[in-house]
Design a protein around this motif. Structure first.
Motif, PDB file in Angstrom:
ATOM      1  N   THR A   3       0.661  -0.901   0.178  1.00 21.59           N
ATOM      2  CA  THR A   3      -0.059   0.356   0.167  1.00 21.59           C
ATOM      3  C   THR A   3       0.660   0.759  -0.233  1.00 21.59           C
ATOM      4  OG1 THR A   3      -0.163   0.063   2.539  1.00 21.59           O
ATOM      5  CG2 THR A   3      -1.443  -1.435   1.433  1.00 21.59           C
ATOM      6  N   ASP A   4       2.059   1.938  -0.377  1.00 19.33           N
ATOM      7  CA  ASP A   4       3.262   2.020   0.381  1.00 19.33           C
ATOM      8  C   ASP A   4       3.055   2.979  -1.199  1.00 19.33           C
ATOM      9  OD1 ASP A   4       4.492   1.395   2.106  1.00 19.33           O
ATOM     10  OD2 ASP A   4       5.788   0.509   0.931  1.00 19.33           O
ATOM     11  N   MET A   5       2.922   2.155  -2.460  1.00 16.76           N
ATOM     12  CA  MET A   5       2.504   3.689  -3.224  1.00 16.76           C
ATOM     13  C   MET A   5       0.908   3.328  -3.945  1.00 16.76           C
ATOM     14  SD  MET A   5       4.694   5.406  -3.677  1.00 16.76           S
ATOM     15  CE  MET A   5       4.149   5.838  -4.714  1.00 16.76           C
ATOM     16  N   PHE A   6       0.159   2.963  -3.419  1.00 20.65           N
ATOM     17  CA  PHE A   6      -0.990   2.679  -3.926  1.00 20.65           C
ATOM     18  C   PHE A   6      -1.651   4.024  -4.550  1.00 20.65           C
ATOM     19  CE2 PHE A   6      -5.712   2.469  -4.207  1.00 20.65           C
ATOM     20  CZ  PHE A   6      -5.952   1.260  -4.234  1.00 20.65           C
ATOM     21  N   GLU A   7      -2.697   3.567  -6.004  1.00 24.79           N
ATOM     22  CA  GLU A   7      -2.599   5.149  -6.679  1.00 24.79           C
ATOM     23  C   GLU A   7      -3.781   4.551  -6.666  1.00 24.79           C
ATOM     24  OE1 GLU A   7      -1.077   6.142 -10.355  1.00 24.79           O
ATOM     25  OE2 GLU A   7       0.892   4.718  -9.732  1.00 24.79           O
ATOM     26  N   ILE A   8      -5.405   5.665  -7.095  1.00 28.82           N
ATOM     27  CA  ILE A   8      -6.283   5.455  -7.739  1.00 28.82           C
ATOM     28  C   ILE A   8      -6.592   4.588  -8.870  1.00 28.82           C
ATOM     29  CG2 ILE A   8      -8.812   6.081  -7.351  1.00 28.82           C
ATOM     30  CD1 ILE A   8      -7.520   8.018  -5.523  1.00 28.82           C
ATOM     31  N   ARG A   9      -7.354   3.945  -9.170  1.00 27.14           N
ATOM     32  CA  ARG A   9      -7.576   3.559 -10.355  1.00 27.14           C
ATOM     33  C   ARG A   9      -8.562   3.040 -10.438  1.00 27.14           C
ATOM     34  NH1 ARG A   9      -4.489  -0.187  -6.620  1.00 27.14           N
ATOM     35  NH2 ARG A   9      -5.582  -1.973  -6.723  1.00 27.14           N
ATOM     36  N   GLN A  10      -9.379   2.242 -11.368  1.00 27.43           N
ATOM     37  CA  GLN A  10     -10.263   1.676 -12.419  1.00 27.43           C
ATOM     38  C   GLN A  10     -11.472   1.174 -11.153  1.00 27.43           C
ATOM     39  OE1 GLN A  10     -11.392   3.720 -15.240  1.00 27.43           O
ATOM     40  NE2 GLN A  10     -13.814   2.744 -14.397  1.00 27.43           N
ATOM     41  N   GLU A  11     -10.552   0.569 -10.676  1.00 28.57           N
ATOM     42  CA  GLU A  11     -11.789  -0.701  -9.855  1.00 28.57           C
ATOM     43  C   GLU A  11     -12.094   0.178  -8.586  1.00 28.57           C
ATOM     44  OE1 GLU A  11      -7.305  -2.185 -10.348  1.00 28.57           O
ATOM     45  OE2 GLU A  11      -8.803  -1.771 -11.756  1.00 28.57           O
ATOM     46  N   THR A  12     -11.121   1.188  -8.163  1.00 28.81           N
ATOM     47  CA  THR A  12     -11.620   1.908  -6.983  1.00 28.81           C
ATOM     48  C   THR A  12     -13.087   2.761  -6.853  1.00 28.81           C
ATOM     49  OG1 THR A  12      -9.109   2.834  -6.918  1.00 28.81           O
ATOM     50  CG2 THR A  12     -10.526   4.032  -5.180  1.00 28.81           C
ATOM     51  N   MET A  13     -13.394   1.542  -5.709  1.00 28.56           N
ATOM     52  CA  MET A  13     -14.981   1.888  -5.946  1.00 28.56           C
ATOM     53  C   MET A  13     -15.251   2.928  -4.561  1.00 28.56           C
ATOM     54  SD  MET A  13     -16.153  -1.589  -5.461  1.00 28.56           S
ATOM     55  CE  MET A  13     -17.450  -1.922  -6.313  1.00 28.56           C
ATOM     56  N   GLY A  14     -14.296   2.965  -3.535  1.00 30.84           N
ATOM     57  CA  GLY A  14     -14.432   5.196  -2.487  1.00 30.84           C
ATOM     58  C   GLY A  14     -13.775   4.829  -1.807  1.00 30.84           C
ATOM     59  N   ILE A  15     -13.420   5.724  -0.538  1.00 33.52           N
ATOM     60  CA  ILE A  15     -11.987   5.789  -0.272  1.00 33.52           C
ATOM     61  C   ILE A  15     -12.756   6.682   0.949  1.00 33.52           C
ATOM     62  CG2 ILE A  15     -10.208   7.051   0.592  1.00 33.52           C
ATOM     63  CD1 ILE A  15     -10.288   7.623  -2.396  1.00 33.52           C
ATOM     64  N   VAL A  16     -12.772   5.646   2.359  1.00 33.15           N
ATOM     65  CA  VAL A  16     -13.426   6.510   3.389  1.00 33.15           C
ATOM     66  C   VAL A  16     -12.573   6.491   4.891  1.00 33.15           C
ATOM     67  CG1 VAL A  16     -15.596   4.868   3.286  1.00 33.15           C
ATOM     68  CG2 VAL A  16     -13.880   3.920   4.637  1.00 33.15           C
ATOM     69  N   PRO A  17     -12.350   7.220   5.559  1.00 35.17           N
ATOM     70  CA  PRO A  17     -11.985   7.899   6.340  1.00 35.17           C
ATOM     71  C   PRO A  17     -11.417   7.183   7.983  1.00 35.17           C
ATOM     72  CG  PRO A  17     -13.703   9.056   6.639  1.00 35.17           C
ATOM     73  CD  PRO A  17     -13.938   8.270   5.999  1.00 35.17           C
ATOM     74  N   GLU A  18      -9.920   6.631   7.950  1.00 35.86           N
ATOM     75  CA  GLU A  18     -10.178   5.327   9.221  1.00 35.86           C
ATOM     76  C   GLU A  18      -9.696   5.938  10.367  1.00 35.86           C
ATOM     77  OE1 GLU A  18     -10.982   1.524   9.344  1.00 35.86           O
ATOM     78  OE2 GLU A  18      -8.731   1.177   8.875  1.00 35.86           O
ATOM     79  N   TYR A  19      -9.795   5.875  11.362  1.00 37.76           N
ATOM     80  CA  TYR A  19      -8.689   6.156  12.418  1.00 37.76           C
ATOM     81  C   TYR A  19      -7.879   5.165  12.376  1.00 37.76           C
ATOM     82  CZ  TYR A  19     -10.593  11.070  12.518  1.00 37.76           C
ATOM     83  OH  TYR A  19     -10.881  11.888  11.286  1.00 37.76           O
ATOM     84  N   ASP A  20      -6.281   5.391  13.087  1.00 38.28           N
ATOM     85  CA  ASP A  20      -6.153   3.898  13.825  1.00 38.28           C
ATOM     86  C   ASP A  20      -5.551   4.248  15.150  1.00 38.28           C
ATOM     87  OD1 ASP A  20      -4.023   5.972  15.078  1.00 38.28           O
ATOM     88  OD2 ASP A  20      -2.554   4.846  13.008  1.00 38.28           O
ATOM     89  N   ALA A  21      -5.357   3.123  16.372  1.00 38.73           N
ATOM     90  CA  ALA A  21      -5.170   2.887  17.192  1.00 38.73           C
ATOM     91  C   ALA A  21      -4.439   4.720  17.673  1.00 38.73           C
ATOM     92  CB  ALA A  21      -4.630   2.157  17.902  1.00 38.73           C
ATOM     93  N   CYS A  22      -3.857   5.188  17.129  1.00 36.53           N
ATOM     94  CA  CYS A  22      -2.639   6.045  17.634  1.00 36.53           C
ATOM     95  C   CYS A  22      -3.995   7.491  17.291  1.00 36.53           C
ATOM     96  CB  CYS A  22      -1.662   6.369  17.142  1.00 36.53           C
ATOM     97  SG  CYS A  22      -0.429   5.053  17.742  1.00 36.53           S
ATOM     98  N   GLY A  23      -4.795   7.319  17.095  1.00 33.27           N
ATOM     99  CA  GLY A  23      -6.039   8.625  16.182  1.00 33.27           C
ATOM    100  C   GLY A  23      -5.529   8.924  14.884  1.00 33.27           C
ATOM    101  N   ASP A  24      -4.644   8.638  14.356  1.00 38.13           N
ATOM    102  CA  ASP A  24      -4.076   9.161  13.198  1.00 38.13           C
ATOM    103  C   ASP A  24      -5.161   8.597  11.607  1.00 38.13           C
ATOM    104  OD1 ASP A  24      -1.621  10.422  13.982  1.00 38.13           O
ATOM    105  OD2 ASP A  24      -0.353   8.654  14.004  1.00 38.13           O
ATOM    106  N   LEU A  25      -5.650   9.803  10.885  1.00 37.46           N
ATOM    107  CA  LEU A  25      -6.466   9.287   9.648  1.00 37.46           C
ATOM    108  C   LEU A  25      -5.661   8.975   8.618  1.00 37.46           C
ATOM    109  CD1 LEU A  25      -8.807  10.271   8.322  1.00 37.46           C
ATOM    110  CD2 LEU A  25      -8.409  12.715   8.226  1.00 37.46           C
ATOM    111  N   HIS A  26      -6.044   7.555   8.278  1.00 37.86           N
ATOM    112  CA  HIS A  26      -5.840   7.021   6.953  1.00 37.86           C
ATOM    113  C   HIS A  26      -7.270   6.713   6.186  1.00 37.86           C
ATOM    114  CE1 HIS A  26      -2.428   5.554   9.310  1.00 37.86           C
ATOM    115  NE2 HIS A  26      -3.380   5.527  10.118  1.00 37.86           N
ATOM    116  N   ALA A  27      -6.803   6.512   5.681  1.00 39.50           N
ATOM    117  CA  ALA A  27      -7.198   5.680   3.593  1.00 39.50           C
ATOM    118  C   ALA A  27      -8.354   4.647   3.658  1.00 39.50           C
ATOM    119  CB  ALA A  27      -6.841   6.135   2.258  1.00 39.50           C
ATOM    120  N   LYS A  28      -9.053   3.857   3.883  1.00 37.27           N
ATOM    121  CA  LYS A  28      -9.629   2.233   3.460  1.00 37.27           C
ATOM    122  C   LYS A  28     -10.350   2.727   2.810  1.00 37.27           C
ATOM    123  CE  LYS A  28     -11.213  -0.318   6.731  1.00 37.27           C
ATOM    124  NZ  LYS A  28     -12.167  -0.634   7.985  1.00 37.27           N
ATOM    125  N   VAL A  29      -9.552   2.290   1.104  1.00 30.52           N
ATOM    126  CA  VAL A  29      -9.817   2.085  -0.028  1.00 30.52           C
ATOM    127  C   VAL A  29     -10.870   0.460  -0.370  1.00 30.52           C
ATOM    128  CG1 VAL A  29      -8.549   1.750  -2.384  1.00 30.52           C
ATOM    129  CG2 VAL A  29      -7.789   3.387  -0.778  1.00 30.52           C
TER     130      VAL A  29
END
Length: 181
Positions: A3-29
């Motif tokens: 997931t280091d260099m993940f790019e949005i592509r045709q099969e990307t359906m959506g992107i939802v926000p997700e917080y990790d245990a430390c409270g940092d915001l990430h993208a759930k693709v």
């Protein structure tokens, strides 16, 4: 999948926000058969994907604002094998903003006051804390954006034609303008 260099592509359906245990915001693709969590926010992921195409999140939003005549919460266009239109469900400046790929929306319906259930083309669902009215407006804005992009492309194709006269422009030494020779 790396997931280091993940790019949005045709099969990307959506992107939802997700917080990790430390409270940092990430993208759930959201992908057709799985979802992956990326170590950056949804906006950062979109921006990085666009920068790899020679533009940016800001540039994509400015372009969409221009085409849609200055609206807020504008969709963005991502080029690939086919154009992807991503649209936000709320203001992109909000951390709880979810993004959907227009071509992966099958249907959506209100499930209770202020909540909408979105069914994706693979049959999976996402329930959002957004009213159906608000989601519908964002969906319609994305459709209008896509239509205007296609309409502009079609209009440009009709304007391309052979010149009536062959010309050869030359800029003479010391001259300021190009002249037909």
């Amino acid at each position: 999948m790396s997931t280091d260099m993940f790019e949005i592509r045709q099969e990307t359906m959506g992107i939802v926000p997700e917080y990790d245990a430390c409270g940092d915001l990430h993208a759930k693709v959201l992908l057709p058969d799985e979802y992956v969590t990326i170590g950056e926010s949804p906006t950062q992921l979109i921006d990085r994907t666009l920068r790899l195409q020679g533009t940016s999140f800001r540039g994509a939003r400015d372009g969409a604002n221009y085409i849609l005549s200055r609206t807020h919460n504008t969709p963005v266009r991502i080029d690939g094998e086919e154009t992807i239109i991503l649209f936000p469900t709320t203001s992109p400046s909000r951390e709880d903003c979810t993004w959907f790929a227009l071509h992966h929306i099958d249907r959506y319906e209100a499930v209770e006051k202020g909540k909408t259930c979105v069914t994706l083309t693979n049959g999976h669902t996402v329930t959002l804390p957004v009213s159906r009215f608000s989601f519908h407006n964002q969906f319609q804005k994305a459709l209008r954006f896509k239509y205007q992009l296609v309409e502009r492309r079609t209009t440009r194709m009709f304007l391309i034609r052979e010149p009536k006269k062959c010309y050869h422009l030359v800029k003479r030494d010391g001259g300021r303008n190009f002249e037909d020779s």
